[in-house]
Write a protein that holds these residues in place. Sequence first.
Motif, PDB file in Angstrom:
ATOM      1  N   VAL A  89       0.806  -1.224   0.000  1.00 20.62           N
ATOM      2  CA  VAL A  89       0.000   0.000   0.000  1.00 20.62           C
ATOM      3  C   VAL A  89       0.833   1.266   0.000  1.00 20.62           C
ATOM      4  O   VAL A  89       0.447   2.270  -0.582  1.00 20.62           O
ATOM      5  CB  VAL A  89      -0.974   0.047   1.192  1.00 20.62           C
ATOM      6  CG1 VAL A  89      -2.203  -0.745   0.891  1.00 20.62           C
ATOM      7  CG2 VAL A  89      -0.335  -0.410   2.472  1.00 20.62           C
ATOM      8  N   LYS A 128       2.274   3.135  -3.292  1.00 24.24           N
ATOM      9  CA  LYS A 128       1.406   3.757  -4.289  1.00 24.24           C
ATOM     10  C   LYS A 128       1.130   5.210  -3.927  1.00 24.24           C
ATOM     11  O   LYS A 128       1.143   5.588  -2.765  1.00 24.24           O
ATOM     12  CB  LYS A 128       0.065   3.016  -4.345  1.00 24.24           C
ATOM     13  CG  LYS A 128       0.177   1.616  -4.875  1.00 24.24           C
ATOM     14  CD  LYS A 128      -1.214   1.119  -5.151  1.00 24.24           C
ATOM     15  CE  LYS A 128      -1.328  -0.371  -5.017  1.00 24.24           C
ATOM     16  NZ  LYS A 128      -2.707  -0.799  -4.986  1.00 24.24           N
ATOM     17  N   TYR A 152      -1.914   7.777  -4.157  1.00 24.18           N
ATOM     18  CA  TYR A 152      -3.359   7.678  -4.381  1.00 24.18           C
ATOM     19  C   TYR A 152      -3.924   8.959  -4.962  1.00 24.18           C
ATOM     20  O   TYR A 152      -3.844  10.021  -4.357  1.00 24.18           O
ATOM     21  CB  TYR A 152      -4.054   7.329  -3.070  1.00 24.18           C
ATOM     22  CG  TYR A 152      -3.661   5.962  -2.589  1.00 24.18           C
ATOM     23  CD1 TYR A 152      -4.198   4.829  -3.182  1.00 24.18           C
ATOM     24  CD2 TYR A 152      -2.717   5.808  -1.593  1.00 24.18           C
ATOM     25  CE1 TYR A 152      -3.807   3.577  -2.790  1.00 24.18           C
ATOM     26  CE2 TYR A 152      -2.321   4.550  -1.175  1.00 24.18           C
ATOM     27  CZ  TYR A 152      -2.875   3.436  -1.789  1.00 24.18           C
ATOM     28  OH  TYR A 152      -2.480   2.197  -1.386  1.00 24.18           O
ATOM     29  N   ALA A 163      -3.148  12.435  -2.780  1.00 26.97           N
ATOM     30  CA  ALA A 163      -3.189  12.586  -1.321  1.00 26.97           C
ATOM     31  C   ALA A 163      -1.854  12.183  -0.722  1.00 26.97           C
ATOM     32  O   ALA A 163      -1.181  11.287  -1.219  1.00 26.97           O
ATOM     33  CB  ALA A 163      -4.290  11.717  -0.742  1.00 26.97           C
ATOM     34  N   PRO A 201      -0.609  10.344   2.357  1.00 28.92           N
ATOM     35  CA  PRO A 201      -1.187   9.567   3.463  1.00 28.92           C
ATOM     36  C   PRO A 201      -0.559   9.904   4.806  1.00 28.92           C
ATOM     37  O   PRO A 201      -1.151   9.656   5.844  1.00 28.92           O
ATOM     38  CB  PRO A 201      -0.889   8.114   3.066  1.00 28.92           C
ATOM     39  CG  PRO A 201       0.190   8.182   2.055  1.00 28.92           C
ATOM     40  CD  PRO A 201       0.070   9.497   1.381  1.00 28.92           C
ATOM     41  N   SER A 243      -3.367  11.171   9.151  1.00 30.36           N
ATOM     42  CA  SER A 243      -4.010   9.880   9.391  1.00 30.36           C
ATOM     43  C   SER A 243      -3.449   9.173  10.620  1.00 30.36           C
ATOM     44  O   SER A 243      -3.942   8.136  11.003  1.00 30.36           O
ATOM     45  CB  SER A 243      -3.886   8.993   8.158  1.00 30.36           C
ATOM     46  OG  SER A 243      -2.634   9.123   7.573  1.00 30.36           O
ATOM     47  N   ASP A 274      -7.256   3.806  -7.211  1.00 24.42           N
ATOM     48  CA  ASP A 274      -8.115   3.047  -6.289  1.00 24.42           C
ATOM     49  C   ASP A 274      -9.012   3.927  -5.424  1.00 24.42           C
ATOM     50  O   ASP A 274     -10.137   3.570  -5.130  1.00 24.42           O
ATOM     51  CB  ASP A 274      -7.237   2.216  -5.348  1.00 24.42           C
ATOM     52  CG  ASP A 274      -6.786   0.938  -5.998  1.00 24.42           C
ATOM     53  OD1 ASP A 274      -7.393   0.569  -7.011  1.00 24.42           O
ATOM     54  OD2 ASP A 274      -5.834   0.320  -5.499  1.00 24.42           O
ATOM     55  N   LEU A 275      -8.458   5.044  -4.974  1.00 24.71           N
ATOM     56  CA  LEU A 275      -9.213   5.859  -4.017  1.00 24.71           C
ATOM     57  C   LEU A 275      -9.853   7.074  -4.673  1.00 24.71           C
ATOM     58  O   LEU A 275     -10.227   8.007  -4.006  1.00 24.71           O
ATOM     59  CB  LEU A 275      -8.283   6.345  -2.908  1.00 24.71           C
ATOM     60  CG  LEU A 275      -7.728   5.288  -1.967  1.00 24.71           C
ATOM     61  CD1 LEU A 275      -7.078   5.955  -0.776  1.00 24.71           C
ATOM     62  CD2 LEU A 275      -8.837   4.379  -1.480  1.00 24.71           C
ATOM     63  N   GLU A 280     -12.188   9.826  -5.957  1.00 24.36           N
ATOM     64  CA  GLU A 280     -13.522  10.226  -5.525  1.00 24.36           C
ATOM     65  C   GLU A 280     -14.259  10.954  -6.638  1.00 24.36           C
ATOM     66  O   GLU A 280     -15.464  10.855  -6.738  1.00 24.36           O
ATOM     67  CB  GLU A 280     -13.427  11.176  -4.317  1.00 24.36           C
ATOM     68  CG  GLU A 280     -12.846  10.564  -3.059  1.00 24.36           C
ATOM     69  CD  GLU A 280     -13.858   9.713  -2.322  1.00 24.36           C
ATOM     70  OE1 GLU A 280     -15.064   9.873  -2.586  1.00 24.36           O
ATOM     71  OE2 GLU A 280     -13.429   8.881  -1.508  1.00 24.36           O
ATOM     72  N   ARG A 330     -13.560   3.016 -10.472  1.00 26.08           N
ATOM     73  CA  ARG A 330     -14.831   2.377 -10.143  1.00 26.08           C
ATOM     74  C   ARG A 330     -15.975   3.184 -10.698  1.00 26.08           C
ATOM     75  O   ARG A 330     -15.858   4.389 -10.915  1.00 26.08           O
ATOM     76  CB  ARG A 330     -14.956   2.241  -8.628  1.00 26.08           C
ATOM     77  CG  ARG A 330     -13.906   1.319  -8.088  1.00 26.08           C
ATOM     78  CD  ARG A 330     -14.197   0.965  -6.683  1.00 26.08           C
ATOM     79  NE  ARG A 330     -14.192   2.160  -5.849  1.00 26.08           N
ATOM     80  CZ  ARG A 330     -13.968   2.107  -4.557  1.00 26.08           C
ATOM     81  NH1 ARG A 330     -13.772   0.968  -3.961  1.00 26.08           N
ATOM     82  NH2 ARG A 330     -13.973   3.203  -3.841  1.00 26.08           N
ATOM     83  N   ARG A 374      -7.807  16.989   4.419  1.00 28.65           N
ATOM     84  CA  ARG A 374      -7.468  15.833   3.596  1.00 28.65           C
ATOM     85  C   ARG A 374      -8.460  15.746   2.439  1.00 28.65           C
ATOM     86  O   ARG A 374      -9.678  15.740   2.666  1.00 28.65           O
ATOM     87  CB  ARG A 374      -7.499  14.559   4.445  1.00 28.65           C
ATOM     88  CG  ARG A 374      -6.355  14.578   5.463  1.00 28.65           C
ATOM     89  CD  ARG A 374      -6.298  13.345   6.269  1.00 28.65           C
ATOM     90  NE  ARG A 374      -7.535  13.129   6.992  1.00 28.65           N
ATOM     91  CZ  ARG A 374      -7.982  11.941   7.302  1.00 28.65           C
ATOM     92  NH1 ARG A 374      -7.310  10.875   6.963  1.00 28.65           N
ATOM     93  NH2 ARG A 374      -9.097  11.810   7.972  1.00 28.65           N
ATOM     94  N   HIS A 424      -9.661  13.573   0.249  1.00 20.74           N
ATOM     95  CA  HIS A 424     -10.704  12.566   0.044  1.00 20.74           C
ATOM     96  C   HIS A 424     -11.873  12.801   0.972  1.00 20.74           C
ATOM     97  O   HIS A 424     -13.022  12.622   0.616  1.00 20.74           O
ATOM     98  CB  HIS A 424     -10.131  11.161   0.239  1.00 20.74           C
ATOM     99  CG  HIS A 424      -9.839  10.808   1.651  1.00 20.74           C
ATOM    100  ND1 HIS A 424      -8.670  11.157   2.276  1.00 20.74           N
ATOM    101  CD2 HIS A 424     -10.589  10.149   2.569  1.00 20.74           C
ATOM    102  CE1 HIS A 424      -8.695  10.717   3.520  1.00 20.74           C
ATOM    103  NE2 HIS A 424      -9.843  10.111   3.723  1.00 20.74           N
ATOM    104  N   LYS A 425     -11.560  13.282   2.183  1.00 23.85           N
ATOM    105  CA  LYS A 425     -12.621  13.521   3.164  1.00 23.85           C
ATOM    106  C   LYS A 425     -13.485  14.685   2.699  1.00 23.85           C
ATOM    107  O   LYS A 425     -14.704  14.672   2.814  1.00 23.85           O
ATOM    108  CB  LYS A 425     -11.950  13.849   4.504  1.00 23.85           C
ATOM    109  CG  LYS A 425     -12.667  13.367   5.723  1.00 23.85           C
ATOM    110  CD  LYS A 425     -12.609  11.895   5.821  1.00 23.85           C
ATOM    111  CE  LYS A 425     -13.735  11.377   6.661  1.00 23.85           C
ATOM    112  NZ  LYS A 425     -13.782   9.919   6.633  1.00 23.85           N
ATOM    113  N   GLN A 446     -15.680  13.553  -0.199  1.00 24.39           N
ATOM    114  CA  GLN A 446     -16.685  12.609   0.310  1.00 24.39           C
ATOM    115  C   GLN A 446     -17.847  13.338   0.983  1.00 24.39           C
ATOM    116  O   GLN A 446     -19.009  13.139   0.647  1.00 24.39           O
ATOM    117  CB  GLN A 446     -16.029  11.723   1.369  1.00 24.39           C
ATOM    118  CG  GLN A 446     -15.931  10.278   0.984  1.00 24.39           C
ATOM    119  CD  GLN A 446     -15.194   9.491   2.064  1.00 24.39           C
ATOM    120  OE1 GLN A 446     -15.272   9.797   3.260  1.00 24.39           O
ATOM    121  NE2 GLN A 446     -14.481   8.487   1.638  1.00 24.39           N
TER     122      GLN A 446
END
Lengths: 416, 511
Positions: A28, A31, A33, A55, A57, A61, A101-102, A104, A132, A158, A160-161, A164
Amino acid sequence: MEKRKICNALILLLIALALTGCWDKKEVEQKAYVIGLGLDKSEDKGPINVTLLIANPEVGSQQTGGAQNEPVQEIITLPANDFISVKNTANVVVARELSYDLMEIIIVSEEFAKEKEFIRWMYDAAKEREIRRDIFLAVSKEKASEFIKKNKPKVETRPHKYFQFMIRQGIQTGLIPKSDLHRFFKVTEQDADLFLAMYISSKKDESTTFGNVDQYLPGELDISGSSNQTQFIGSAVFKEGIMIGKLNGQETRIAQTFDNTSNISNVMVTYPDPFDEDYKIAIRLIKKHPVDVKMSLQNGRLNINMEVPFTVEVLTDPSMANYATDSEKVKILKEHLQSTLEKSALNFIKKTQEELKGNPFSLSLHGRRLFSTIPEYEDFDWMKSYPEADINVKVKMELGEFGKQTKVIDLEKVRD
Amino acid sequence: MWTPLQRKKLKQKLQLPERSASKDIELKEQSISPLLNDCLSLFKNIYSVPDNKDVQIRELTINKLEMQAAAVFINTIADTKEVEDRVIQPLLLNRDENKQITDIVTAQTVKTVTIVKDAMAEINNGNTVVFVEGMTKCFVLNTSNFQSRAISNAEDEVILKGPKEAFNEKAVTNISLVRKKIRNENLIVESVEISKRSKNEVFVLYIKDLVNDELLGNIKKRLSSLNADAIQNLSLLEQYIEERQLSLFPSILYTERPDRAASFLEDGHIVLLMDNSPASLILPATFWSFFHTPEEHYLRFPFGNITRALRMAALFIALFTSAIYVSITNYHSEMIPPDLLLAIASTREKVPFPAVVEILIMEVAFELIREAGLRVPNPIGPTIGIVGALILGEAAVSANIISPIVIIVVALGGLCSFSVSDINLNYAVRFIKFIFISAAGIFGIYGMTALFIMGIFYLVSLKSFGVPYLAPLSPKYVSSGDTMFRTLLKNEVFRPGYLKPKDIVKKGGEN
């Protein structure tokens, strides 16, 4: 003999292991993201400009450790032929393997979305395994690269948050549509309805004047303070994979209440107060049941009757009319709201028929029942027939609560 | 098992200094000599008296009958007070000329044997043998008293609600504990001798009017066909009689609880007891008997089933958490929520090993703590806790060898593995966990699924003494439905059908 057989089987199994194995294994932390992807039309360098929002990480986090002084995200923009091969091209500046993968959100500039060729690049998303179908598609007023650079959330640092929460809350209030890639592909391939993508901007538009609160496009709402200036409101309308127009917040909401495939269930809106022209009342619209659509075909002309069931809670009483205790006033209120709602619905339908020439609320799904075979339905050409259809909208309204305290004071008595 | 040919080859190879025992065997096969002196010198020879300190020979003259006699016993395994009060004193103080010897002694049981070998067997069992001048038989008097500890609490299969006593190392006590629970003349205790040199004896317990005769015959045949010099206890016997010695899954239930043994007996199972084993073997056994504890029946219906659900969850957590962590971080990172994925990525940032190695290091460390904790002498025990918790947990994380999430994953799996109380299944689960981790490291979730399916195939193919391992769930049999969950006690009407008991109905429903 028995033992030998088992040995042989084991050896075969071990050989089989070597045939396949761990070649797509990736730890993980190796990568990078990508949370957001921006797509712009390029002027000269290549077909498109891709902006990657990556992002970090390590920031935010972990409670202890991590690298708190590093930036929370990395943004790079680079010219490319498509956004798949960019994963490798970007390694010129990014140290790790890029991963979608992540992801949004995919942000497309309005300019690019209006291109005829736009859909060619969008279908790359259907090819790439890592992308996706629940990724959201958004259209930005300005260039996507500009949007991503300017968007600096203050609290949800962050990325992604931020996306989301922003998208989830926007969809819940109905001010932006739920525009995931799956829906985009589905609606485009059905070729009968219009697709709505969320409309966003991080640039303030100073030219607008005050109207009804929801009737804004992104950037038009005058927000001051220290907050991030990015606005998510309204929608961009796509017909056959090309952006053809836009809807403001209120229209987006109406489109979604008409649409049984969206799960918008309760929104708060304001309407003129029937007892005092100067004020507006706040109401909560609750859609408990799906819209009832009845269709008939007379001499090739569509006749559509829609019945929208609403439970309405009146939340404010600025004219101090105290309607909760007076059945006469309740009746007036009810009729007023019903006609207002029906009026705005009909206005919206008129706009879709005349301006957009298509419906953005999956009406064709109901229409399929009128035909016994698929070729018959395809011959009918729903997209072409919709603008000529006769459409009636009826609001079936029930009044719910009148706020926590139903009665307000008598202003005249207090101020005597 | 060695074939005679192999044995011969082995002997030739090793050139064993073996001496023929045919002379000794001949001596032991003869009948008892009527001459007391001959007889005694034979026994002195065999028992190496006076080198052998605890073999006692008491020569005496029986009062009034005026006959020369001798009592032979081993004073460490015979009750010496009993020998004195019930054998020697009555013989010496006899006042009646016409009495038979069997009437003079007051021991509980008296029997006569005529062969030297049989007399020796009795002496070896702690009984007293009386030889009388002029008689070709001797009298065996029951005075046996082996030393053993008292009945204590069950230590390995602890329960909160229910009987606490456990088997101890004395078979007689153990049989008594079982008989205490089943007061029925149909409870049979048979004994089978299973070793040649040490003459170990196994007690086969069953209920005559329930047990399936074919099953019983099969088990007795397997017991009597054993050909070993010594099989000291049930843990060893278990390995001699089980069908698949290499299998990870046990096929005989080993329990230290007499209540458990009794309830299995009442279902038509067969129980083996042995001296020197603080436990019993129950056969045939299914997967469910290893998965259950008696507590679930002693607890009330809802709580018993909650416990079962917890244990089932724990079993899967113990098997899969580490493997799932490995496969998700290596192959399917899109499966976890972004927050978690970024957190894992961030904690792994400074860890030098791949996720599989990280997990394996921690799992092995955990197994080491467990093994060391088991072997460590009591006074040094607390050190294990300090070493385990502080050094392996905290320090490994601060030294960037392990990421903190791995500690949670491994600790959770380790904790859950303890909820499987049967020691055999516990080992199986712990070992299989490692196979799952390697499958996950090579193939991801796909590998885990494939391995799990293969495991299920294997479980279904297993049999314990002819009973399918997952019965009565698969294949389906008439039973009281006590598998993953249990039913209400009043609904447990049938004995397990896979045992083919003589009486399948346990109770006639509600009255």
